[in-house]
Design a protein around this motif. Structure first.
Motif, short mmCIF file in Angstrom:
data_model
loop_
_atom_site.label_atom_id
_atom_site.label_comp_id
_atom_site.label_asym_id
_atom_site.label_seq_id
_atom_site.Cartn_x
_atom_site.Cartn_y
_atom_site.Cartn_z
N SER A 85 0.84 -1.20 0.00
CA SER A 85 0.00 0.00 0.00
C SER A 85 0.88 1.25 0.00
CB SER A 85 -0.92 0.02 1.22
OG SER A 85 -0.16 0.14 2.41
N ALA A 86 0.24 2.35 -0.37
CA ALA A 86 0.88 3.66 -0.29
C ALA A 86 -0.02 4.54 0.56
CB ALA A 86 1.07 4.25 -1.68
N ARG A 87 0.59 5.23 1.50
CA ARG A 87 -0.16 6.13 2.38
C ARG A 87 0.42 7.52 2.26
NH1 ARG A 87 1.19 5.24 7.37
NH2 ARG A 87 2.97 3.97 6.89
N SER A 88 -0.37 8.49 2.63
CA SER A 88 0.07 9.89 2.66
C SER A 88 0.68 10.33 1.34
CB SER A 88 1.08 10.10 3.80
OG SER A 88 0.54 9.70 5.03
N PHE A 89 0.10 9.85 0.23
CA PHE A 89 0.60 10.23 -1.09
C PHE A 89 0.25 11.69 -1.37
CE2 PHE A 89 -0.02 10.77 -5.68
CZ PHE A 89 1.19 10.30 -6.16
N LYS A 90 1.27 12.47 -1.68
CA LYS A 90 1.08 13.88 -2.02
C LYS A 90 1.85 14.16 -3.30
CE LYS A 90 0.73 15.27 2.77
NZ LYS A 90 1.44 15.89 3.88
N LEU A 116 7.28 -7.44 6.45
CA LEU A 116 6.67 -6.16 6.13
C LEU A 116 7.62 -5.01 6.47
CD1 LEU A 116 3.03 -6.74 7.40
CD2 LEU A 116 3.76 -6.47 5.02
N SER A 117 7.71 -4.05 5.56
CA SER A 117 8.56 -2.88 5.77
C SER A 117 7.80 -1.61 5.39
CB SER A 117 9.82 -2.95 4.90
OG SER A 117 10.60 -4.06 5.23
N VAL A 118 8.24 -0.51 5.97
CA VAL A 118 7.67 0.80 5.65
C VAL A 118 8.81 1.71 5.22
CG1 VAL A 118 6.40 2.81 6.49
CG2 VAL A 118 5.78 0.52 7.29
N PHE A 119 8.59 2.44 4.12
CA PHE A 119 9.58 3.35 3.58
C PHE A 119 9.00 4.75 3.46
CE2 PHE A 119 11.21 -0.68 2.35
CZ PHE A 119 12.58 -0.54 2.25
N ASP A 120 9.82 5.73 3.80
CA ASP A 120 9.51 7.13 3.54
C ASP A 120 10.10 7.42 2.17
OD1 ASP A 120 8.58 9.72 4.13
OD2 ASP A 120 10.62 10.33 4.69
N CYS A 121 9.27 7.91 1.24
CA CYS A 121 9.69 8.04 -0.15
C CYS A 121 9.41 9.42 -0.70
CB CYS A 121 8.93 7.03 -1.01
SG CYS A 121 9.08 5.32 -0.47
N SER A 122 10.24 9.83 -1.65
CA SER A 122 9.98 11.08 -2.36
C SER A 122 10.60 11.02 -3.74
CB SER A 122 10.54 12.28 -1.58
OG SER A 122 11.93 12.19 -1.47
N LYS A 129 10.45 19.08 -4.33
CA LYS A 129 9.85 17.80 -4.00
C LYS A 129 8.54 17.68 -4.77
CE LYS A 129 10.24 16.06 0.13
NZ LYS A 129 10.05 15.75 1.57
N LEU A 130 8.48 16.72 -5.70
CA LEU A 130 7.31 16.56 -6.56
C LEU A 130 6.31 15.55 -6.01
CD1 LEU A 130 9.08 16.53 -10.05
CD2 LEU A 130 8.26 18.50 -8.71
N ILE A 131 6.81 14.50 -5.38
CA ILE A 131 5.98 13.43 -4.85
C ILE A 131 6.51 13.05 -3.48
CG2 ILE A 131 5.25 11.00 -5.15
CD1 ILE A 131 4.11 12.66 -7.36
N GLU A 132 5.62 12.72 -2.57
CA GLU A 132 6.02 12.11 -1.30
C GLU A 132 4.96 11.10 -0.89
OE1 GLU A 132 6.03 14.75 2.21
OE2 GLU A 132 5.35 16.29 0.84
N ALA A 133 5.41 10.04 -0.23
CA ALA A 133 4.50 8.98 0.19
C ALA A 133 5.20 8.08 1.20
CB ALA A 133 4.05 8.14 -1.00
N LYS A 134 4.40 7.37 1.95
CA LYS A 134 4.89 6.26 2.79
C LYS A 134 4.45 5.00 2.06
CE LYS A 134 6.12 8.59 6.60
NZ LYS A 134 6.29 9.90 6.02
N ILE A 135 5.37 4.10 1.78
CA ILE A 135 5.05 2.89 1.04
C ILE A 135 5.34 1.68 1.90
CG2 ILE A 135 5.66 1.47 -0.96
CD1 ILE A 135 6.00 3.99 -2.55
N ASN A 136 4.34 0.79 1.96
CA ASN A 136 4.47 -0.47 2.68
C ASN A 136 4.74 -1.58 1.67
OD1 ASN A 136 3.63 0.93 5.02
ND2 ASN A 136 1.50 0.55 4.52
N VAL A 137 5.74 -2.39 1.96
CA VAL A 137 6.10 -3.50 1.07
C VAL A 137 6.20 -4.78 1.87
CG1 VAL A 137 7.32 -2.03 -0.59
CG2 VAL A 137 8.58 -3.04 1.29
N TYR A 138 6.06 -5.88 1.14
CA TYR A 138 6.17 -7.21 1.76
C TYR A 138 7.20 -8.00 0.98
CZ TYR A 138 5.07 -12.02 3.02
OH TYR A 138 5.15 -13.33 3.44
N GLU A 139 8.17 -8.53 1.71
CA GLU A 139 9.18 -9.39 1.13
C GLU A 139 9.02 -10.78 1.73
OE1 GLU A 139 14.00 -9.65 0.67
OE2 GLU A 139 13.11 -7.89 1.58
N PRO A 140 8.45 -11.72 0.95
CA PRO A 140 8.22 -13.05 1.50
C PRO A 140 9.52 -13.79 1.78
CG PRO A 140 7.73 -13.01 -0.84
CD PRO A 140 8.05 -11.61 -0.44
#
Length: 151
Positions: A85-90, A116-122, A129-140
């Motif tokens: 998922s992506a949260r706080s997408f701006k 499960l991991s969470v990344f602060d992204c831009s 800064k054109l895009i920012e988001a928190k992205i959740n990823v899963y690495e099995p």
């Protein structure tokens, strides 16, 4: 510093590798580079741009590059991961214009034992800064379970 070609750390085949270069990576972060070109995937020739929501995939591939560059540097192998998922997408822009040079930046905030991991992204262009988001990823733990045989 980086010593890996993007094809070596993003588990996609061309033309679906959307980022061009892994600029640098560390234990907790990475940055990648790309330029919006006429032959870029998702390019709209009428608008001479790519929709900014494609930036989510730029960021997801940057997270893959980060994770796999660190694995390979430690003697491991490239593995699959999944964007959950992506949260706080701006988005400060609705599209990336032809010729724009973008830099993605991903920083791991935390990783759970279950993969499960969470990344602060831009995504930035110069100082903007054109895009920012928190992205959740899963690495099995066993990514082969998610692959079809002979794919």
């Amino acid at each position: 510093m980086n010593k890996y070609a993007i094809e070596d750390v993003v588990p996609h085949a061309h033309p679906m590798i959307l980022i061009e270069h892994l600029k640098e990576f560390s234990e907790n972060s990475a940055s990648c580079l790309l330029e919006i070109k006429e032959d870029s995937n998702f390019y709209n020739p009428e608008r001479k741009s790519i929709p900014s929501y494609v930036g989510l995939e730029y960021l997801a591939q940057s997270i893959a590059a980060y994770a796999n560059a660190n694995k390979v540097a430690e003697g491991g192998e490239v593995a699959l991961g999944f964007l959950v998922s992506a949260r706080s997408f701006k988005a400060a822009v609705s599209e990336f214009i032809l010729g724009t040079q973008l830099e993605t930046k991903v920083t791991k905030l935390f990783k759970e034992e279950n993969g499960l991991s969470v990344f602060d992204c831009s995504i930035v262009c110069g100082e903007d800064k054109l895009i920012e988001a928190k992205i959740n990823v899963y690495e099995p733990e066993n990514p082969d379970l998610y692959l079809k045989e002979n794919t």
